[in-house]
Design a protein around this motif. Structure first.
Motif, PDB file in Angstrom:
ATOM      1  N   GLU A  74       0.675  -1.289  -0.016  1.00 33.96           N
ATOM      2  CA  GLU A  74       0.009   0.101  -0.016  1.00 33.96           C
ATOM      3  C   GLU A  74       0.774   1.259  -0.243  1.00 33.96           C
ATOM      4  N   GLY A  78       1.398   4.886  -6.437  1.00 29.59           N
ATOM      5  CA  GLY A  78       0.437   4.379  -7.441  1.00 29.59           C
ATOM      6  C   GLY A  78       0.716   4.928  -8.766  1.00 29.59           C
ATOM      7  N   TRP A  83      -4.755   5.551  -5.384  1.00 31.93           N
ATOM      8  CA  TRP A  83      -4.997   4.619  -4.441  1.00 31.93           C
ATOM      9  C   TRP A  83      -6.312   4.943  -3.601  1.00 31.93           C
ATOM     10  N   GLU A  86      -8.743   3.998  -6.953  1.00 29.82           N
ATOM     11  CA  GLU A  86      -8.701   2.789  -7.658  1.00 29.82           C
ATOM     12  C   GLU A  86      -8.188   1.642  -6.796  1.00 29.82           C
ATOM     13  N   ARG A  87      -8.489   1.785  -5.563  1.00 34.46           N
ATOM     14  CA  ARG A  87      -7.900   0.665  -4.539  1.00 34.46           C
ATOM     15  C   ARG A  87      -8.008  -0.984  -5.084  1.00 34.46           C
ATOM     16  N   ASN A  88      -9.511  -1.135  -5.481  1.00 30.77           N
ATOM     17  CA  ASN A  88      -9.759  -2.287  -6.041  1.00 30.77           C
ATOM     18  C   ASN A  88      -9.032  -2.848  -7.277  1.00 30.77           C
ATOM     19  N   GLU A  91      -5.243  -3.340  -6.337  1.00 29.47           N
ATOM     20  CA  GLU A  91      -5.226  -4.781  -5.382  1.00 29.47           C
ATOM     21  C   GLU A  91      -5.693  -5.903  -6.036  1.00 29.47           C
TER      22      GLU A  91
END
Length: 142
Positions: A74, A78, A83, A86-88, A91
């Motif tokens: 994390e 990015g 982050w 667009e975290r999904n 990850e």
């Protein structure tokens, strides 16, 4: 040139990653999660600007390099991804409702405002005469 060669660069990038990078990095990082910075040599055509969209006559993609590899956490920058938004995606947790064509390929079509201010002081001084820094600095505050 980079914008106009987008499809060729994406095709080459995927091939280089799948044929060269994946097998060499398999098992090195936890869960094989890593970030790789890749580079490609672009030669010929209008060499005065890598951002030119015209003048592709004689332009070719050359050798590919893996410039840097880091574990994916994390805390990993990015880059052109967010982050927060667009975290999904970052990850690898996209759902059926997410309409995203993979792989996602993003490039900056013009120098970022203030980008020169992000360069470490000693490096900025060393690169001050470089044509790319000079081009990027036009109209960009430092």
């Amino acid at each position: 040139r980079l914008v106009a060669l987008r499809n060729d660069v994406l095709t080459g990038l995927v091939a280089f990653f799948e044929e060269t990078i994946c097998s060499r990095l398999a098992g090195i990082f936890p869960d094989d999660c890593y970030v790789a910075d890749l580079a490609v040599e672009i030669s010929g055509g209008n060499e005065s600007s890598i951002m030119a969209a015209d003048g592709l006559s004689g332009v070719s993609l050359g050798r590919w390099w893996c410039v840097e590899v880091n574990p994916f956490y994390e805390t990993t920058d990015g880059g052109l991804f967010s982050w927060g938004k667009e975290r999904n995606l970052l990850e690898g947790k996209l759902t059926a409702h997410d309409e995203v064509a993979l792989p996602i390929f993003r490039i900056r079509e013009r120098p970022a405002r203030g980008a020169l201010s992000l360069v470490y002081g000693a490096w900025k001084e060393a690169l001050r005469d470089d044509i790319f820094i000079a081009d990027a600095a036009k109209g960009v505050s430092t």
